[in-house]
Enzyme design. Sequence first.
Site, PDB file in Angstrom:
ATOM      1  N   ARG A  23       0.808  -1.219   0.000  1.00 14.00           N
ATOM      2  CA  ARG A  23       0.000   0.000   0.000  1.00 14.00           C
ATOM      3  C   ARG A  23       0.845   1.275   0.000  1.00 14.00           C
ATOM      4  O   ARG A  23       0.356   2.341  -0.342  1.00 14.00           O
ATOM      5  CB  ARG A  23      -0.908   0.035   1.228  1.00 14.00           C
ATOM      6  CG  ARG A  23      -1.883  -1.126   1.302  1.00 14.00           C
ATOM      7  CD  ARG A  23      -2.558  -1.182   2.656  1.00 14.00           C
ATOM      8  NE  ARG A  23      -1.517  -1.406   3.679  1.00 14.00           N
ATOM      9  CZ  ARG A  23      -1.669  -1.156   4.979  1.00 14.00           C
ATOM     10  NH1 ARG A  23      -2.799  -0.672   5.436  1.00 14.00           N
ATOM     11  NH2 ARG A  23      -0.696  -1.410   5.825  1.00 14.00           N
ATOM     12  N   HIS A  62      21.832  30.919   8.220  1.00 12.43           N
ATOM     13  CA  HIS A  62      21.030  31.813   9.039  1.00 12.43           C
ATOM     14  C   HIS A  62      20.951  31.339  10.483  1.00 12.43           C
ATOM     15  O   HIS A  62      21.113  30.157  10.769  1.00 12.43           O
ATOM     16  CB  HIS A  62      19.597  31.901   8.500  1.00 12.43           C
ATOM     17  CG  HIS A  62      19.514  32.291   7.068  1.00 12.43           C
ATOM     18  ND1 HIS A  62      18.584  31.757   6.210  1.00 12.43           N
ATOM     19  CD2 HIS A  62      20.238  33.167   6.318  1.00 12.43           C
ATOM     20  CE1 HIS A  62      18.728  32.288   5.001  1.00 12.43           C
ATOM     21  NE2 HIS A  62      19.729  33.139   5.047  1.00 12.43           N
ATOM     22  N   LYS A  72      15.881  23.720  15.608  1.00 10.49           N
ATOM     23  CA  LYS A  72      15.066  23.304  14.472  1.00 10.49           C
ATOM     24  C   LYS A  72      15.126  21.791  14.303  1.00 10.49           C
ATOM     25  O   LYS A  72      16.176  21.174  14.508  1.00 10.49           O
ATOM     26  CB  LYS A  72      15.563  23.950  13.177  1.00 10.49           C
ATOM     27  CG  LYS A  72      15.489  25.458  13.190  1.00 10.49           C
ATOM     28  CD  LYS A  72      16.125  26.051  11.949  1.00 10.49           C
ATOM     29  CE  LYS A  72      16.047  27.574  12.000  1.00 10.49           C
ATOM     30  NZ  LYS A  72      16.811  28.194  10.929  1.00 10.49           N
ATOM     31  N   TYR A 132      10.385  22.343   8.391  1.00  7.67           N
ATOM     32  CA  TYR A 132      11.065  22.352   9.685  1.00  7.67           C
ATOM     33  C   TYR A 132      10.204  22.950  10.795  1.00  7.67           C
ATOM     34  O   TYR A 132       9.381  23.816  10.573  1.00  7.67           O
ATOM     35  CB  TYR A 132      12.412  23.071   9.618  1.00  7.67           C
ATOM     36  CG  TYR A 132      12.410  24.496   9.130  1.00  7.67           C
ATOM     37  CD1 TYR A 132      12.630  25.554  10.005  1.00  7.67           C
ATOM     38  CD2 TYR A 132      12.246  24.792   7.782  1.00  7.67           C
ATOM     39  CE1 TYR A 132      12.666  26.864   9.555  1.00  7.67           C
ATOM     40  CE2 TYR A 132      12.284  26.098   7.325  1.00  7.67           C
ATOM     41  CZ  TYR A 132      12.495  27.129   8.226  1.00  7.67           C
ATOM     42  OH  TYR A 132      12.531  28.424   7.774  1.00  7.67           O
ATOM     43  N   ASP A 170      21.679  36.841   1.142  1.00  4.35           N
ATOM     44  CA  ASP A 170      22.743  35.890   1.468  1.00  4.35           C
ATOM     45  C   ASP A 170      24.053  36.249   0.768  1.00  4.35           C
ATOM     46  O   ASP A 170      25.132  36.080   1.334  1.00  4.35           O
ATOM     47  CB  ASP A 170      22.318  34.461   1.124  1.00  4.35           C
ATOM     48  CG  ASP A 170      21.242  33.942   2.069  1.00  4.35           C
ATOM     49  OD1 ASP A 170      21.032  34.533   3.144  1.00  4.35           O
ATOM     50  OD2 ASP A 170      20.597  32.935   1.719  1.00  4.35           O
TER      51      ASP A 170
END
Length: 184
Positions: A23, A62, A72, A132, A170
């Site tokens: 499945r 970051h 995170k 996240y 960035d």
Amino acid sequence: MRYTETKLKGCFILEPTVFEDERGYFFESFNETKLTSILGYKPHFVQDNQSKSQFGVVRGLHLQGGEHAQAKLVRVVEGSVLDVAVDVRPGSPTFGQHISVELSADNKKQLFVPRGFLHGFSVLSEHAVFFYKCDNNYHKESEDGINPLDPQLAIDWQIPHERMILSQKDQKAQSFEGLRLKLI
């Protein structure tokens, strides 16, 4: 669930137990009790985020500082990324060191990135959906980061330089040395 602590203390690779049959498959993507047992403390996630990016995108590096720092729990729902965490905890014996791990929809691995780490990823597949959980809300004034191509860190993003796609923010981000001087 299997887990491995990386060389960066508190940063864990998590591999869920996957149940497959004709499945499809099933796995727990998050279990507070199990994660608490692994981390040694109970995380309190308050925000979920999701992004979709194309091949060559590099997002990061970051972090949020001070009282707005974030831990995170990251994973990939579609595609594949190279996920990178850099230890910038003042006084840490691994300060300035990084780890990278491929996270994909196929391998279903997750990375727990504690507070005090820079974080970023590069997209290795045609596109990727990145998901996240954060243990603190987004706070614009607490944002910080560095240019992901900083030569001092020498991160291999596994993307040819001419195919990298970085945001203006960035590209213009400070050097690792600039961040280091702010943290000490």
